[in-house]
Design a protein around this motif. Structure first.
Motif, short mmCIF file in Angstrom:
data_model
loop_
_atom_site.label_atom_id
_atom_site.label_comp_id
_atom_site.label_asym_id
_atom_site.label_seq_id
_atom_site.Cartn_x
_atom_site.Cartn_y
_atom_site.Cartn_z
N ILE A 72 16.75 3.92 -2.96
CA ILE A 72 17.37 2.64 -2.11
C ILE A 72 18.15 2.34 -1.80
N ALA A 73 18.54 1.41 -0.87
CA ALA A 73 19.00 0.97 0.55
C ALA A 73 19.94 -0.92 -0.17
N LEU A 74 20.48 -0.43 -0.96
CA LEU A 74 20.81 -2.17 -1.93
C LEU A 74 21.76 -3.50 -1.02
N LEU A 75 21.27 -4.33 0.46
CA LEU A 75 21.81 -4.35 1.43
C LEU A 75 22.71 -6.59 0.54
N GLN A 76 23.75 -6.90 1.06
CA GLN A 76 23.77 -7.98 0.92
C GLN A 76 24.02 -9.53 1.61
N ASN A 77 23.87 -10.52 1.22
CA ASN A 77 23.65 -11.47 2.46
C ASN A 77 24.44 -12.73 1.37
N ALA A 78 25.62 -13.43 2.35
CA ALA A 78 25.85 -14.29 1.76
C ALA A 78 24.69 -15.66 1.89
N ASN A 79 24.56 -15.11 3.11
CA ASN A 79 23.95 -16.36 3.37
C ASN A 79 22.20 -16.88 3.23
N GLN A 80 21.72 -15.28 2.11
CA GLN A 80 20.88 -15.89 1.33
C GLN A 80 20.36 -16.55 0.02
N ASP A 81 19.64 -17.21 -0.56
CA ASP A 81 19.25 -18.03 -1.31
C ASP A 81 19.17 -17.30 -2.72
N GLN A 82 19.95 -17.71 -3.70
CA GLN A 82 20.03 -16.94 -4.61
C GLN A 82 19.35 -16.61 -5.43
N ASN A 83 18.09 -16.98 -5.34
CA ASN A 83 16.72 -16.88 -5.80
C ASN A 83 15.64 -16.93 -5.08
N HIS A 84 15.84 -15.94 -4.19
CA HIS A 84 15.92 -15.04 -2.96
C HIS A 84 15.63 -13.62 -2.88
N LEU A 85 14.79 -12.55 -2.84
CA LEU A 85 15.28 -11.13 -2.53
C LEU A 85 14.42 -11.16 -1.29
N GLU A 108 1.06 -1.25 -0.18
CA GLU A 108 0.26 -0.27 -0.18
C GLU A 108 1.07 1.48 -0.07
N ASN A 109 1.95 1.21 0.91
CA ASN A 109 3.35 2.50 1.04
C ASN A 109 3.75 1.98 1.08
N PRO A 110 5.15 1.72 -0.22
CA PRO A 110 6.56 1.18 -0.28
C PRO A 110 7.47 2.02 0.89
N PRO A 111 8.42 1.49 1.52
CA PRO A 111 9.04 2.38 2.43
C PRO A 111 9.94 3.43 1.31
N ASP A 112 10.22 4.26 2.26
CA ASP A 112 11.03 5.52 1.65
C ASP A 112 12.18 5.54 3.06
N PRO A 113 13.51 5.19 2.78
CA PRO A 113 14.21 4.64 2.12
C PRO A 113 13.77 2.93 1.84
N LEU A 114 13.97 2.78 0.74
CA LEU A 114 13.57 0.85 0.48
C LEU A 114 14.96 0.19 1.09
N THR A 115 14.93 -0.93 1.45
CA THR A 115 16.37 -1.84 1.05
C THR A 115 15.80 -2.91 0.38
N ILE A 116 16.60 -3.41 -0.01
CA ILE A 116 16.80 -4.61 -0.68
C ILE A 116 18.13 -5.44 -1.23
N THR A 117 17.31 -6.36 -0.25
CA THR A 117 18.79 -7.58 0.52
C THR A 117 18.82 -8.63 -0.55
N HIS A 161 21.59 -12.13 -1.82
CA HIS A 161 22.74 -12.55 -2.64
C HIS A 161 24.33 -12.01 -3.48
N PRO A 162 25.43 -11.74 -2.56
CA PRO A 162 26.34 -11.17 -3.28
C PRO A 162 26.27 -11.07 -4.86
N THR A 163 25.99 -12.37 -5.21
CA THR A 163 25.82 -12.04 -6.90
C THR A 163 24.69 -12.20 -7.48
N MET A 164 23.81 -11.74 -6.81
CA MET A 164 23.02 -10.88 -8.16
C MET A 164 22.57 -9.89 -7.71
#
Length: 354
Positions: free
Chosen positions: A331-344, A293-302, A304-307
């Motif tokens: 938009i803040a782009l965060l990296q998580n090496a433990n996250q599956d590559q097919n998930h954001l 309904e109201n996307p947060p701003d700033p928006l964070t997207i986490t 995997h580093p390869t993505m």
């Protein structure tokens, strides 16, 4: 292939390309100038040339590949004639015998695949055959000057699979008389043949090809890059749902299109595949934000580093698009090496990529 005395984890497969430009092709396809695509003049590589080229590739890699294949590309291998076919295979086979190479592969026209020609391969370590299908629509094949029918692809694929070969099918988009619906129809008919993998190439206007004169006279209009990326994205996702790997999308600079004047027009980009994957990710993020309904701003997207590069898009165009479309300042782009590559993680919501 016998390990080469190291315990380094195996890297990606290594395919050593040996080009036989336009050789074995009885027709002049409207889009084809194989010398532009390969950067080679038309001649059969000698045994010495083959050995030098293969050895050059074998010495180049720093990481041991998972598999190594010698590949005859650029012409129609089974149309070369028996003497030439045997001489090329005999030049390549010592590398397999010495365990430097696992097997041999080649590309050929569908109408060159016959029981007699496949019998010629008996005793040689050929594992993979790619067919230049281009379209499964006969009127499109006629307009492209291919000289074969869709039925030839059906028969060739069945025969190759019966003989135990890994089969790859190559299709093109943007051919004369074709459109998006026709391309999807071709994909459906290719999927029904259950190939081991596919390649998807855009139609480009190359210097010296019959299509060049049509383009210059206004009788052919190539696809735009954005439209082509979107169509190939649809095709990629279609094949993925049918569990058929797409191993290449678009021609790359390594395919010999860097010579001045060879490329005239069409949807060429050296990172074409990256554009496709970037658009897939952009669609997934946009869909997730559209449900908020109201996307947060700033928006964070986490991710995997390869993505990271796919989320950003080429030149960070995805991030700019998202800011504009959803009125975001940051938009803040965060990296998580433990996250599956097919998930954001888009804000607090998990997004699964198709």
């Amino acid at each position: 292939m016998t390990p080469r005395g190291d315990t380094t984890p195996a890297g990606r497969p290594l395919i050593i390309p040996l080009f036989i430009p336009h050789m074995g092709c009885p027709h002049q396809c409207i889009f084809c100038n194989q010398q532009s695509i390969t950067g080679k003049s038309v001649q059969t590589p000698s045994r010495d040339q083959i050995h030098r080229e293969v050895n050059r590739f074998l010495k180049y890699g720093k990481k041991r590949p998972s598999t190594t294949q010698i590949s005859f590309f650029g012409g129609s291998f089974l149309g070369l004639g028996k003497t030439t076919i045997l001489s090329l295979l005999e030049a390549a086979i010592p590398f397999v015998q010495e365990a430097d190479v696992d097997s041999i592969r080649f590309s050929t026209r569908p109408d060159t695949v016959t029981p007699e020609m496949l019998d010629l391969l008996n005793g040689f370590p050929v594992s993979t055959v790619e067919l230049g299908v281009q379209s499964m629509n006969d009127p499109v094949l006629d307009a492209a000057g291919r000289g074969h029918r869709a039925a030839d692809t059906v028969a060739a694929t069945a025969l190759l699979k019966k003989r135990g070969y890994q089969v790859g099918l190559q299709m093109m988009v943007g051919l004369p008389e074709d459109d998006d619906d026709g391309a999807m129809e071709t994909a459906c008919r290719i999927a029904a043949l259950q190939p081991d993998f596919v390649r998807i190439y855009p139609t480009l206007v190359l210097k010296g090809s019959p299509l060049a004169s049509r383009f210059l006279s206004g009788r052919y209009h190539p696809m735009g890059l954005a439209a082509c990326v979107t169509l190939v994205k649809r095709l990629y996702l279609f094949f993925k749902t049918h569990h058929i790997p797409v191993v290449r999308m678009g021609l790359q600079a390594s395919d010999g299109l860097t010579r001045a004047g060879d490329f005239i027009a069409g949807p060429y980009h050296p990172a074409f595949g990256h554009l496709v994957h970037g658009e897939i990710v952009l669609d997934a993020i946009s869909s997730a934000l559209g449900r908020m309904e109201n996307p947060p701003d700033p928006l964070t997207i986490t991710v995997h580093p390869t993505m990271v590069s796919r989320v950003q898009g080429l030149n960070k165009n995805n991030l700019r698009h998202l800011k504009h479309a959803f009125d975001l300042k940051k938009i803040a782009l965060l990296q998580n090496a433990n996250q599956d590559q097919n998930h954001l993680m888009v804000a607090d919501r998990q997004v699964t990529l198709p």
